[in-house]
Design a protein around this motif. Structure first.
Motif, PDB file in Angstrom:
ATOM      1  N   THR A 194       7.274   4.526   4.052  1.00  0.00           N
ATOM      2  CA  THR A 194       7.069   4.165   5.715  1.00  0.00           C
ATOM      3  C   THR A 194       7.107   2.894   5.992  1.00  0.00           C
ATOM      4  O   THR A 194       7.548   2.476   6.956  1.00  0.00           O
ATOM      5  CB  THR A 194       5.780   4.840   5.905  1.00  0.00           C
ATOM      6  OG1 THR A 194       5.765   6.130   5.744  1.00  0.00           O
ATOM      7  CG2 THR A 194       5.538   4.673   7.647  1.00  0.00           C
ATOM      8  N   PHE A 195       6.606   2.001   5.061  1.00  0.00           N
ATOM      9  CA  PHE A 195       6.602   0.547   5.100  1.00  0.00           C
ATOM     10  C   PHE A 195       8.030  -0.319   5.313  1.00  0.00           C
ATOM     11  O   PHE A 195       8.224  -0.677   6.162  1.00  0.00           O
ATOM     12  CB  PHE A 195       5.847  -0.174   4.112  1.00  0.00           C
ATOM     13  CG  PHE A 195       5.657  -1.777   3.845  1.00  0.00           C
ATOM     14  CD1 PHE A 195       5.024  -2.392   4.898  1.00  0.00           C
ATOM     15  CD2 PHE A 195       6.929  -2.322   3.156  1.00  0.00           C
ATOM     16  CE1 PHE A 195       5.163  -3.749   4.607  1.00  0.00           C
ATOM     17  CE2 PHE A 195       7.036  -3.557   3.035  1.00  0.00           C
ATOM     18  CZ  PHE A 195       6.286  -4.387   3.814  1.00  0.00           C
TER      19      PHE A 195
ATOM     20  N   GLY B  47       5.545  -9.548  12.054  1.00  0.00           N
ATOM     21  CA  GLY B  47       4.351  -9.448  12.640  1.00  0.00           C
ATOM     22  C   GLY B  47       4.476  -8.273  13.691  1.00  0.00           C
ATOM     23  O   GLY B  47       3.735  -7.510  14.019  1.00  0.00           O
ATOM     24  N   LYS B  48       5.813  -8.291  14.349  1.00  0.00           N
ATOM     25  CA  LYS B  48       6.030  -7.532  15.429  1.00  0.00           C
ATOM     26  C   LYS B  48       6.162  -6.069  15.032  1.00  0.00           C
ATOM     27  O   LYS B  48       5.609  -5.311  15.447  1.00  0.00           O
ATOM     28  CB  LYS B  48       7.478  -7.808  16.146  1.00  0.00           C
ATOM     29  CG  LYS B  48       7.966  -6.920  17.164  1.00  0.00           C
ATOM     30  CD  LYS B  48       9.175  -7.520  17.670  1.00  0.00           C
ATOM     31  CE  LYS B  48       9.674  -6.631  18.919  1.00  0.00           C
ATOM     32  NZ  LYS B  48      10.930  -6.978  19.499  1.00  0.00           N
ATOM     33  N   ASN B  49       7.025  -5.947  13.779  1.00  0.00           N
ATOM     34  CA  ASN B  49       7.021  -4.590  13.181  1.00  0.00           C
ATOM     35  C   ASN B  49       5.789  -3.979  12.667  1.00  0.00           C
ATOM     36  O   ASN B  49       5.466  -2.796  12.827  1.00  0.00           O
ATOM     37  CB  ASN B  49       8.029  -4.795  12.329  1.00  0.00           C
ATOM     38  CG  ASN B  49       9.700  -4.716  12.723  1.00  0.00           C
ATOM     39  OD1 ASN B  49       9.721  -4.856  13.855  1.00  0.00           O
ATOM     40  ND2 ASN B  49      10.586  -4.559  12.124  1.00  0.00           N
ATOM     41  N   PHE B  50       4.910  -4.975  12.039  1.00  0.00           N
ATOM     42  CA  PHE B  50       3.756  -4.549  11.785  1.00  0.00           C
ATOM     43  C   PHE B  50       2.748  -4.169  12.821  1.00  0.00           C
ATOM     44  O   PHE B  50       2.307  -2.912  12.455  1.00  0.00           O
ATOM     45  CB  PHE B  50       2.845  -5.717  10.845  1.00  0.00           C
ATOM     46  CG  PHE B  50       1.738  -5.527  10.618  1.00  0.00           C
ATOM     47  CD1 PHE B  50       1.412  -4.573   9.371  1.00  0.00           C
ATOM     48  CD2 PHE B  50       0.519  -5.984  10.805  1.00  0.00           C
ATOM     49  CE1 PHE B  50       0.078  -4.357   9.038  1.00  0.00           C
ATOM     50  CE2 PHE B  50      -0.799  -5.788  10.660  1.00  0.00           C
ATOM     51  CZ  PHE B  50      -1.019  -5.088   9.451  1.00  0.00           C
TER      52      PHE B  50
ATOM     53  N   PHE C  47       0.642  -5.869   2.596  1.00  0.00           N
ATOM     54  CA  PHE C  47       0.155  -5.116   3.829  1.00  0.00           C
ATOM     55  C   PHE C  47      -0.973  -4.117   3.094  1.00  0.00           C
ATOM     56  O   PHE C  47      -1.731  -3.684   4.049  1.00  0.00           O
ATOM     57  CB  PHE C  47       1.550  -4.349   3.712  1.00  0.00           C
ATOM     58  CG  PHE C  47       1.445  -2.628   4.532  1.00  0.00           C
ATOM     59  CD1 PHE C  47       1.342  -2.696   5.868  1.00  0.00           C
ATOM     60  CD2 PHE C  47       1.247  -1.768   3.783  1.00  0.00           C
ATOM     61  CE1 PHE C  47       1.102  -1.466   6.433  1.00  0.00           C
ATOM     62  CE2 PHE C  47       0.983  -0.262   4.228  1.00  0.00           C
ATOM     63  CZ  PHE C  47       1.079  -0.477   5.823  1.00  0.00           C
ATOM     64  N   GLN C  48      -0.960  -3.875   1.888  1.00  0.00           N
ATOM     65  CA  GLN C  48      -1.923  -3.033   1.533  1.00  0.00           C
ATOM     66  C   GLN C  48      -3.347  -3.505   1.609  1.00  0.00           C
ATOM     67  O   GLN C  48      -4.456  -3.169   2.005  1.00  0.00           O
ATOM     68  CB  GLN C  48      -1.958  -2.657  -0.395  1.00  0.00           C
ATOM     69  CG  GLN C  48      -0.764  -1.706  -0.087  1.00  0.00           C
ATOM     70  CD  GLN C  48      -0.582  -1.502  -1.946  1.00  0.00           C
ATOM     71  OE1 GLN C  48       0.153  -2.309  -2.616  1.00  0.00           O
ATOM     72  NE2 GLN C  48      -1.231  -0.606  -2.389  1.00  0.00           N
TER      73      GLN C  48
ATOM     74  N   ASP D 221      -3.183   8.266   5.044  1.00  0.00           N
ATOM     75  CA  ASP D 221      -2.864   9.655   5.543  1.00  0.00           C
ATOM     76  C   ASP D 221      -2.330   9.432   7.202  1.00  0.00           C
ATOM     77  O   ASP D 221      -1.318  10.255   7.272  1.00  0.00           O
ATOM     78  CB  ASP D 221      -4.167  10.515   5.856  1.00  0.00           C
ATOM     79  CG  ASP D 221      -4.832  11.093   4.654  1.00  0.00           C
ATOM     80  OD1 ASP D 221      -3.834  10.955   3.742  1.00  0.00           O
ATOM     81  OD2 ASP D 221      -5.896  11.374   4.333  1.00  0.00           O
ATOM     82  N   LEU D 222      -2.656   8.670   7.767  1.00  0.00           N
ATOM     83  CA  LEU D 222      -2.179   8.356   9.176  1.00  0.00           C
ATOM     84  C   LEU D 222      -0.528   7.921   9.073  1.00  0.00           C
ATOM     85  O   LEU D 222       0.090   8.074   9.984  1.00  0.00           O
ATOM     86  CB  LEU D 222      -2.862   7.242  10.070  1.00  0.00           C
ATOM     87  CG  LEU D 222      -4.355   7.742  10.280  1.00  0.00           C
ATOM     88  CD1 LEU D 222      -5.037   6.467  11.045  1.00  0.00           C
ATOM     89  CD2 LEU D 222      -4.200   8.859  11.502  1.00  0.00           C
ATOM     90  N   ILE D 223      -0.290   6.866   8.112  1.00  0.00           N
ATOM     91  CA  ILE D 223       0.747   6.225   7.706  1.00  0.00           C
ATOM     92  C   ILE D 223       1.905   7.181   7.100  1.00  0.00           C
ATOM     93  O   ILE D 223       3.154   6.943   7.288  1.00  0.00           O
ATOM     94  CB  ILE D 223       0.561   5.045   7.016  1.00  0.00           C
ATOM     95  CG1 ILE D 223      -0.377   3.855   7.833  1.00  0.00           C
ATOM     96  CG2 ILE D 223       1.902   4.337   6.453  1.00  0.00           C
ATOM     97  CD1 ILE D 223      -0.925   2.636   6.927  1.00  0.00           C
TER      98      ILE D 223
END
Length: 208
Positions: free
Chosen positions: A47-48, A66-69, A109-110, A135-137
């Motif tokens: 997903t990342f 940052g925008k995509n995060f 990210f983690q 779980d959401l990701i």
């Protein structure tokens, strides 16, 4: 006691204890926590990468802007606007990224998720909160969550109904609502010889 009756040395006891422990672990029905989470982490990383390349076909997927995060956190539900806001997302992004960098790696990210999970799922243990965030990701794709659908309600429907247009706006569309293009936007030169806007143009031959 080994064959011959010689007593075991301390080294033998340590080795036997390790072998026994290893055998007992391998026969246990459950796996270590790291093994249980490896499949989930693979889905999260997938997903990342999908969000990392969103909007940039040349992106490698190894790091994220940052925008995509922010987009990922919003669409996956990590950012709910209450417990976790857009400001929280920006602060954490800048906190985990390398100084001077404009993107974050999956490892960073983690770390960001560890920072956010406690705010998103208050009352849960750190590990439970982190798993709840993952779980959401897991399994999500850009644009697949929270996409805005076009609707026609209230004033919007009235504004787009060409049958209710008046004046010059009405002249730009035919009866079906299709635009006339250039003919509906400009006054075209009439070389028929009749006075402009004369409604009887072309009927003389029919009457005589």
């Amino acid at each position: 006691i080994p064959v011959g009756g010689a007593p075991c040395s301390s080294g033998d006891k340590v080795r036997r204890t390790r072998v026994f422990s290893s055998c007992r672990w391998s026969s246990a029905p459950s796996l270590p926590t790291s093994c249980l989470h490896s499949s989930k982490m693979s889905e999260v990383e997938n997903t990342f990468r999908k969000f990392a390349i969103y909007g940039d076909t040349s992106a490698s997927g190894n790091d994220m802007t940052g925008k995509n995060f922010s987009k990922m956190c919003k669409e996956c539900g990590v950012m709910d606007g209450k417990a976790v806001t857009s400001t929280d997302i920006d602060i954490v992004f800048n906190k985990v990224k390398t100084k001077g960098a404009r993107t974050i790696t999956f490892a960073e990210f983690q770390q960001a998720m560890k920072e956010l999970c406690g705010k998103r799922f208050k009352g849960k243990s750190p590990e439970e909160a982190l798993q709840a965030v993952y779980d959401l990701i897991e399994g999500k794709e850009p644009g697949s969550v929270g996409a805005t659908k076009a609707t026609k309600v209230g004033g919007v429907e009235r504004l787009t109904d060409t049958s209710k247009y008046t004046g010059s706006h009405k002249e730009r569309f035919d009866e079906s609502g299709k635009g006339k293009g250039l003919a509906g936007r400009q006054d075209l030169t009439d070389n028929s010889g009749y006075v402009g806007a004369y409604k009887g143009a072309g009927t003389y031959d029919q009457k005589h």
